[in-house]
Design a protein around this motif. Sequence first.
Motif, PDB file in Angstrom:
ATOM      1  N   GLU A  35       2.056  27.459  30.715  1.00 54.32           N
ATOM      2  CA  GLU A  35       3.269  26.744  31.110  1.00 54.32           C
ATOM      3  C   GLU A  35       3.620  25.629  30.140  1.00 54.32           C
ATOM      4  N   HIS A  36       2.626  24.816  29.732  1.00 55.40           N
ATOM      5  CA  HIS A  36       2.916  23.696  28.831  1.00 55.40           C
ATOM      6  C   HIS A  36       3.237  24.193  27.434  1.00 55.40           C
ATOM      7  N   GLY A  37       2.555  25.251  26.989  1.00 52.24           N
ATOM      8  CA  GLY A  37       2.806  25.769  25.658  1.00 52.24           C
ATOM      9  C   GLY A  37       4.227  26.246  25.483  1.00 52.24           C
ATOM     10  N   ALA A  38       4.858  26.673  26.570  1.00 55.96           N
ATOM     11  CA  ALA A  38       6.237  27.149  26.496  1.00 55.96           C
ATOM     12  C   ALA A  38       7.197  26.033  26.106  1.00 55.96           C
ATOM     13  N   ASP A  39       6.763  24.754  26.243  1.00 53.66           N
ATOM     14  CA  ASP A  39       7.610  23.628  25.871  1.00 53.66           C
ATOM     15  C   ASP A  39       7.720  23.477  24.360  1.00 53.66           C
ATOM     16  N   MET A  40       6.822  24.087  23.612  1.00 54.77           N
ATOM     17  CA  MET A  40       6.840  23.957  22.166  1.00 54.77           C
ATOM     18  C   MET A  40       7.830  24.948  21.559  1.00 54.77           C
ATOM     19  N   PRO A  41       8.596  24.520  20.562  1.00 55.09           N
ATOM     20  CA  PRO A  41       9.582  25.416  19.943  1.00 55.09           C
ATOM     21  C   PRO A  41       8.937  26.674  19.380  1.00 55.09           C
ATOM     22  N   GLY A  42       9.546  27.806  19.667  1.00 58.49           N
ATOM     23  CA  GLY A  42       9.124  29.068  19.066  1.00 58.49           C
ATOM     24  C   GLY A  42       7.977  29.785  19.741  1.00 58.49           C
ATOM     25  N   MET A  43       7.327  29.155  20.713  1.00 59.78           N
ATOM     26  CA  MET A  43       6.177  29.803  21.358  1.00 59.78           C
ATOM     27  C   MET A  43       6.616  31.048  22.129  1.00 59.78           C
ATOM     28  N   ALA A  44       5.863  32.126  21.963  1.00 59.73           N
ATOM     29  CA  ALA A  44       6.118  33.344  22.732  1.00 59.73           C
ATOM     30  C   ALA A  44       5.661  33.133  24.171  1.00 59.73           C
ATOM     31  N   SER A  45       6.425  33.666  25.110  1.00 53.39           N
ATOM     32  CA  SER A  45       6.036  33.569  26.511  1.00 53.39           C
ATOM     33  C   SER A  45       4.894  34.532  26.790  1.00 53.39           C
ATOM     34  N   GLU A  46       4.259  34.374  27.928  1.00 53.60           N
ATOM     35  CA  GLU A  46       3.177  35.289  28.294  1.00 53.60           C
ATOM     36  C   GLU A  46       3.713  36.709  28.447  1.00 53.60           C
TER      37      GLU A  46
ATOM     38  N   GLU B   5       9.940  40.094  15.164  1.00 56.20           N
ATOM     39  CA  GLU B   5      10.880  39.301  15.966  1.00 56.20           C
ATOM     40  C   GLU B   5      10.218  38.045  16.513  1.00 56.20           C
ATOM     41  N   LEU B   6       9.045  38.210  17.109  1.00 59.05           N
ATOM     42  CA  LEU B   6       8.359  37.078  17.730  1.00 59.05           C
ATOM     43  C   LEU B   6       7.827  36.094  16.687  1.00 59.05           C
ATOM     44  N   MET B   7       7.310  36.615  15.581  1.00 61.43           N
ATOM     45  CA  MET B   7       6.715  35.722  14.585  1.00 61.43           C
ATOM     46  C   MET B   7       7.780  34.945  13.827  1.00 61.43           C
ATOM     47  N   ILE B   8       8.934  35.535  13.572  1.00 58.87           N
ATOM     48  CA  ILE B   8      10.015  34.781  12.932  1.00 58.87           C
ATOM     49  C   ILE B   8      10.447  33.626  13.830  1.00 58.87           C
ATOM     50  N   THR B   9      10.620  33.915  15.117  1.00 58.35           N
ATOM     51  CA  THR B   9      10.975  32.854  16.072  1.00 58.35           C
ATOM     52  C   THR B   9       9.886  31.785  16.126  1.00 58.35           C
ATOM     53  N   HIS B  10       8.637  32.236  16.086  1.00 59.08           N
ATOM     54  CA  HIS B  10       7.487  31.333  16.117  1.00 59.08           C
ATOM     55  C   HIS B  10       7.507  30.409  14.900  1.00 59.08           C
ATOM     56  N   HIS B  11       7.742  30.971  13.728  1.00 60.38           N
ATOM     57  CA  HIS B  11       7.809  30.172  12.501  1.00 60.38           C
ATOM     58  C   HIS B  11       8.982  29.190  12.539  1.00 60.38           C
ATOM     59  N   GLU B  12      10.114  29.630  13.048  1.00 59.88           N
ATOM     60  CA  GLU B  12      11.275  28.737  13.142  1.00 59.88           C
ATOM     61  C   GLU B  12      10.967  27.548  14.047  1.00 59.88           C
ATOM     62  N   GLY B  13      10.189  27.783  15.102  1.00 64.45           N
ATOM     63  CA  GLY B  13       9.766  26.682  15.955  1.00 64.45           C
ATOM     64  C   GLY B  13       8.873  25.711  15.215  1.00 64.45           C
ATOM     65  N   ALA B  14       7.983  26.234  14.369  1.00 63.34           N
ATOM     66  CA  ALA B  14       7.106  25.359  13.577  1.00 63.34           C
ATOM     67  C   ALA B  14       7.923  24.506  12.610  1.00 63.34           C
TER      68      ALA B  14
END
Length: 230
Positions: free
Chosen positions: A152-163, A183-192
């Motif tokens: 739940e808390h990790g979802a607050d971070m930009p780009g984190m994939a949901s469960e 798709e997921l990793m590009i979004t993940h990197h953009e959040g970083a």
Amino acid sequence: MSTLRSRRPVTGAATAVSLIAVLAAAALTGCTGGEAAAGDTGRSEEASVIAPGRPGEEARTISPQEAREAAEEGTAPNAADHAFMTMMIDHHEQAIEMTDLAEEFADHASVRGIAGRIAATQGPEIEIMRAWLLRNAGGEGAGEDAPHGHGEHGADMPGMASEADMERLRAARGAEFDALFLELMITHHEGALTMAADVSAQGNDGAALELAAEIGASQRVEIARMEALR
């Protein structure tokens, strides 16, 4: 890790460096009143220091003692530094979990290759961030709550994939896995990149700011490579 550096706005750390330089110059010039008169006891007032203002602000005159204190405070880790290091560990750990799945289930060699490069970069960065947190435990912001974890808390971070996203990735195979991973990793990197930009604007610690710049540089390159594979 990448040795590239990105431009960032002037921060408290940069201002502190300026103060140190000005203070050193003031020490060389001596007192403001010129040479001591004959018969003087040798005592003289310390030279005043011109402190550079923040962008848009005028410089101001402060005492050498105030300059020294400002320089010491200017490089101390603050809450933004601690939050970045704490959250980015969890952010990286999820990326490592995704790359582990790619090693097992990806269909295309290029997808496995980019996953391997991500893991090789982010694994050592995790150890750097853990060591930083140990060195700076008890500092400003060290005990403050920060979003962390993959739930739940990790979802607050930009780009984190949901469960739910991670479950889909674990179940995917072949070409379907490749498309979802990218798709997921590009979004993940953009959040970083968002997190790195935030600490670059708000952080104070030189090591944290340098790591944020390196993360930003390396992940921009990886985003471009992943986009080319889609």
